[in-house]
Every structure is written in C-alpha cells, then in structure tokens.
Motif scaffolding. Sequence first.
Motif, short mmCIF file in Angstrom:
data_model
loop_
_atom_site.label_atom_id
_atom_site.label_comp_id
_atom_site.label_asym_id
_atom_site.label_seq_id
_atom_site.Cartn_x
_atom_site.Cartn_y
_atom_site.Cartn_z
N TRP A 158 0.86 -1.22 -0.06
CA TRP A 158 0.15 0.11 -0.02
C TRP A 158 0.88 1.23 -0.01
CZ3 TRP A 158 -4.61 -2.10 -0.24
CH2 TRP A 158 -5.01 -3.44 0.08
N ALA A 159 0.30 2.25 -0.77
CA ALA A 159 1.36 3.43 -0.82
C ALA A 159 0.22 4.61 -1.02
CB ALA A 159 2.35 3.49 -1.71
N SER A 160 0.61 5.90 -0.67
CA SER A 160 -0.18 7.38 -0.85
C SER A 160 0.70 8.44 -1.28
CB SER A 160 -1.01 7.47 0.17
OG SER A 160 -1.90 6.42 0.38
N TRP A 161 0.09 9.20 -1.86
CA TRP A 161 0.90 10.62 -2.53
C TRP A 161 1.70 11.18 -1.42
CZ3 TRP A 161 0.15 15.41 -0.98
CH2 TRP A 161 -1.56 15.61 -0.70
N LYS A 307 -4.84 -0.86 -13.71
CA LYS A 307 -4.50 -1.70 -12.47
C LYS A 307 -3.12 -1.74 -11.89
CE LYS A 307 -7.99 -5.42 -14.05
NZ LYS A 307 -8.17 -6.96 -14.52
N ARG A 308 -2.11 -1.44 -12.77
CA ARG A 308 -0.76 -1.41 -12.51
C ARG A 308 -0.41 -0.35 -11.50
NH1 ARG A 308 3.32 -2.98 -17.00
NH2 ARG A 308 4.55 -3.43 -14.92
N SER A 309 -1.39 0.54 -11.40
CA SER A 309 -1.38 1.95 -10.41
C SER A 309 -1.74 1.68 -8.91
CB SER A 309 -1.74 3.01 -11.05
OG SER A 309 -3.21 2.96 -11.15
N LEU A 310 -2.61 0.42 -8.84
CA LEU A 310 -3.40 0.16 -7.54
C LEU A 310 -3.00 -1.15 -7.20
CD1 LEU A 310 -6.54 1.45 -9.42
CD2 LEU A 310 -5.76 2.50 -7.14
N VAL A 311 -3.43 -1.32 -5.86
CA VAL A 311 -3.16 -2.83 -5.39
C VAL A 311 -3.98 -3.88 -5.99
CG1 VAL A 311 -2.96 -4.05 -3.28
CG2 VAL A 311 -2.38 -1.61 -3.13
N HIS A 312 -3.47 -4.15 -7.01
CA HIS A 312 -3.84 -5.30 -8.07
C HIS A 312 -2.78 -6.23 -8.10
CE1 HIS A 312 -8.04 -4.75 -9.70
NE2 HIS A 312 -7.65 -3.52 -9.22
N PRO A 324 -5.82 -13.41 -5.01
CA PRO A 324 -5.52 -12.06 -5.34
C PRO A 324 -5.99 -10.89 -4.60
CG PRO A 324 -6.67 -13.73 -6.91
CD PRO A 324 -6.64 -14.12 -5.48
N LEU A 325 -5.17 -9.86 -4.85
CA LEU A 325 -5.32 -8.52 -4.42
C LEU A 325 -6.08 -7.70 -5.59
CD1 LEU A 325 -2.34 -7.91 -2.05
CD2 LEU A 325 -4.63 -8.52 -1.37
N ALA A 326 -7.23 -7.23 -5.25
CA ALA A 326 -7.97 -6.53 -6.47
C ALA A 326 -8.52 -5.24 -5.70
CB ALA A 326 -8.69 -7.14 -7.06
N ASP A 327 -7.88 -3.95 -5.67
CA ASP A 327 -8.36 -2.84 -4.87
C ASP A 327 -8.38 -1.72 -5.87
OD1 ASP A 327 -8.37 -0.41 -3.41
OD2 ASP A 327 -8.29 -1.78 -1.61
N PHE A 331 -3.92 2.88 -3.78
CA PHE A 331 -2.43 2.92 -4.71
C PHE A 331 -1.30 2.01 -4.14
CE2 PHE A 331 -4.39 7.06 -4.99
CZ PHE A 331 -4.71 7.11 -6.46
N ASN A 332 -0.85 1.51 -5.19
CA ASN A 332 0.69 0.69 -4.65
C ASN A 332 1.77 1.75 -4.90
OD1 ASN A 332 0.86 1.10 -7.74
ND2 ASN A 332 0.57 -1.06 -8.30
N PRO A 333 2.96 1.76 -4.84
CA PRO A 333 3.98 2.65 -4.92
C PRO A 333 3.94 3.27 -6.32
CG PRO A 333 4.86 1.00 -3.77
CD PRO A 333 3.53 0.34 -4.26
N PHE A 334 3.72 2.57 -7.35
CA PHE A 334 3.80 3.34 -8.88
C PHE A 334 2.61 4.40 -8.83
CE2 PHE A 334 2.15 3.43 -13.13
CZ PHE A 334 3.01 4.21 -13.52
N GLY A 335 1.45 4.06 -8.61
CA GLY A 335 0.37 4.86 -8.38
C GLY A 335 0.58 6.10 -7.46
#
Length: 392
Positions: A158-161, A307-312, A324-327, A331-335
């Motif tokens: 998990w990550a945030s701006w 999907k690659r910007s979120l916790v998928h 699987p994680l599908a949120d 965001f994940n670190p990239f998002g």
Amino acid sequence: MRKMLVSVALLAATCVQAQTVVDTVLNRAGSAPFSYAVAVPDGNYRVTVTLGSKKRAAQTVVRAESRRHYTDVVTTRKGRFQEVTFVVNKHQPLIEGDRVVKLKPRELTYKNWDDSLSLSFCGPAPAVQRIRIEPANDVTTVFLCGNSTVVDQENEPWASWGQMITRWFTPEVAVANYAESGLSCTTFLAQLRLDKILSQLKQGDYVIVEFGHNDEKEKKPGDGAWYSYSRNLKIFADRVRAAGGHIIFCTPTARRFFNPDHKTIQNTHGDYPEAMKTVAGREAVPVIDLTRMSTAFYEALGEEGSKRSLVHYPANTFPDQNQPLADNTHFNPFGAWEVAKMVVMGLKQIGCPLAACLRSDWQDFDPQQPDDADAFVWHMSTGSSLTKPDGN
C-alpha cells in the motif's frame, strides 16, 4: 530490526543548546533493509546521511518514519561516499495537557506517531557511513490532511501520494502527514488532528486538505456535499488562516471505475468535487483538481493498464497471500508516485511558492502521458500487510 536511542540526558542538553541532536558513525552495510531511530521532541529535523562503504560498492534508498520516500537509489563505488540531506517532520499524539490526537488502534504502532525519528535504508545493497540529525526550525512545513489516498501507509504494497511527495522537495520544506485511512473531514476534526497541526503550525506554513472518499458515505441528517462537507471545509480554511497558515484544497482522487464503454472513468464522488471547488471559490482557497487529473491518468493507462497503479496483485505475490488482491481505490507505490507528481503539478499551476522549492531533477508531469510502469523501480521496505486500509 535494530533501534538505537541516544540517552535522555544527552538529548536534553543538545536540544536546549540547539546543537546537533545526533552525529554518529554508523558504518553499516547489508543485503537487507535496516533502520536507525533516535528519540527527539516534536519538530522538523535536518538529516544528513553519508551513504557508501569502505569495503564494497553500494546501492541505497533512504526513507523515514512510515515509509516517507526521500531518495531513489544512490549508487556509490567501493570506498566512495555521497551525502544526502533532507528534512523530516516528527510528531507524536500529545497536543498539550491531557489533550491528545485520538489515534486509531492500527496507528498505535506506526513510526509516524511514536517518540522517535526513524530512518530506514533499503535497496539492492544499502550502506550508511554516518548520520547527522539537527533541528530545522527555519524550514516551511506542509501539513497534510486526508484519508487513505494521502496517509503514509506503514506497510507494503500500500502507498499514498503523501509519502511520495517528500521525494521532490529540497531541504527548505518539511512534509508532516497527519492523514489516516478511513477519515472524513468530520472524523479528522473530531480526532483533534487539526488541533495538533495548529499547535505546531508557524506563520507561513501550508495545510493541504484532500477529503471526499469517506465523507460521501456519511448519511446522517445534515450530512452531504453541500452541507456538512462544505461547512467542514470552511472550518479548515478559517482555522488555518487564523493561525497564520496557507490553505490548499485537493479534490478527491478518482476510483478506478470504468464505464461500460471500457474507456472512460465514472464519477463515483457525486457532488463532492464540485462542492469543494465551490467552497474554494467562495473562500478564495487555491484548489488542485486531483479528480480530473487522476481520471485522465486512469483513462490514459486504459482499463487493464490502470490496474498497475493500484493494489492489484496475483495470489502469492506477498507472504501468506493465498488470494489475489484487487483494490480499485488504494494505490501501490507506482500509483502513489504518479499522484504525487499530479499534486506537485497542481502546486505549480496555482502559482504556489512551494514550487520554488522543488529539487533540480524535477520534470513537469502530464497525467495524460503517464510514466512507464515497467520502468518504475521500487525497492521494498521491511513489512508487508494483506489488510486493506480503512475506507474505499
């Protein structure tokens, strides 16, 4: 994980004299992440770390507190060193007397809220020669108010701006993140988080406010975009200005919710972004339209690519992850990296003086032309969690 604390007596003496809090030769290198912590009072601290090793080449990433990101990989040859300086805000729940921030249970173990200033070092081959920490009372503080899209998320993936934007500021600026998952304007105020901010705020500091995701779920009489939400936003503006600070609004980040055309994002926030803009216009508050920018970002990446910007993540990506994680919100670190760039661009677009304090390697960002997710490299800190943050 090793934790090093200076003595209370030494700490008191150095703080009173406004001298260096700590100046130590760590001389540590490893193949796994490691950390260092020192007990200090609330405030901003200028941290200078000398990266590298006499015995080997090194590749080191530096973060602080709850995974606030300060450097990308710093590469040093054997016997060579590089200094990196940044400013970290440290805070704990006490306001004054018996008044304290009402933390959620999960926050009780967060590095963001303990008594220490914590540093973490990761990367392919982290190595640290020396750490110097001293008070930085002369810098501008940017206080962040918000929910799970803003908070310094404690654990991977998990990550945030809020924990990424620290990467882009020079040591003239400190970022103090008071956001927490699941909060609305109402609960942020009720937990005395704004009170804590105002107890620390100096003339000319900034307060950035992003809410909406959880406000829209409040259904009691008097709730709603044009009632409690608008009223609470005015409370933020009035109290921050009365204390001598500058207020900035951010409309809520979009959710990844594509329309049946599979090309455009559906507005799941109803009137909340427009209500924030209306309050901002009426109260002359600068506003960053994160709803618009994050919508353009998702649409540019496409339904699958976004999907690659979120916790998928597929099952077994992380320890003990059987499913699987599908949120589509968190965001994940990239998002988080990309949204942090949107906030920086927003600061530039509103003519905020903070834009003059960006690092020299900053390059302007267009959310309609996102960075390549394949080119983004993130070296994980210690600790991962499969528990979804509060809110959605």
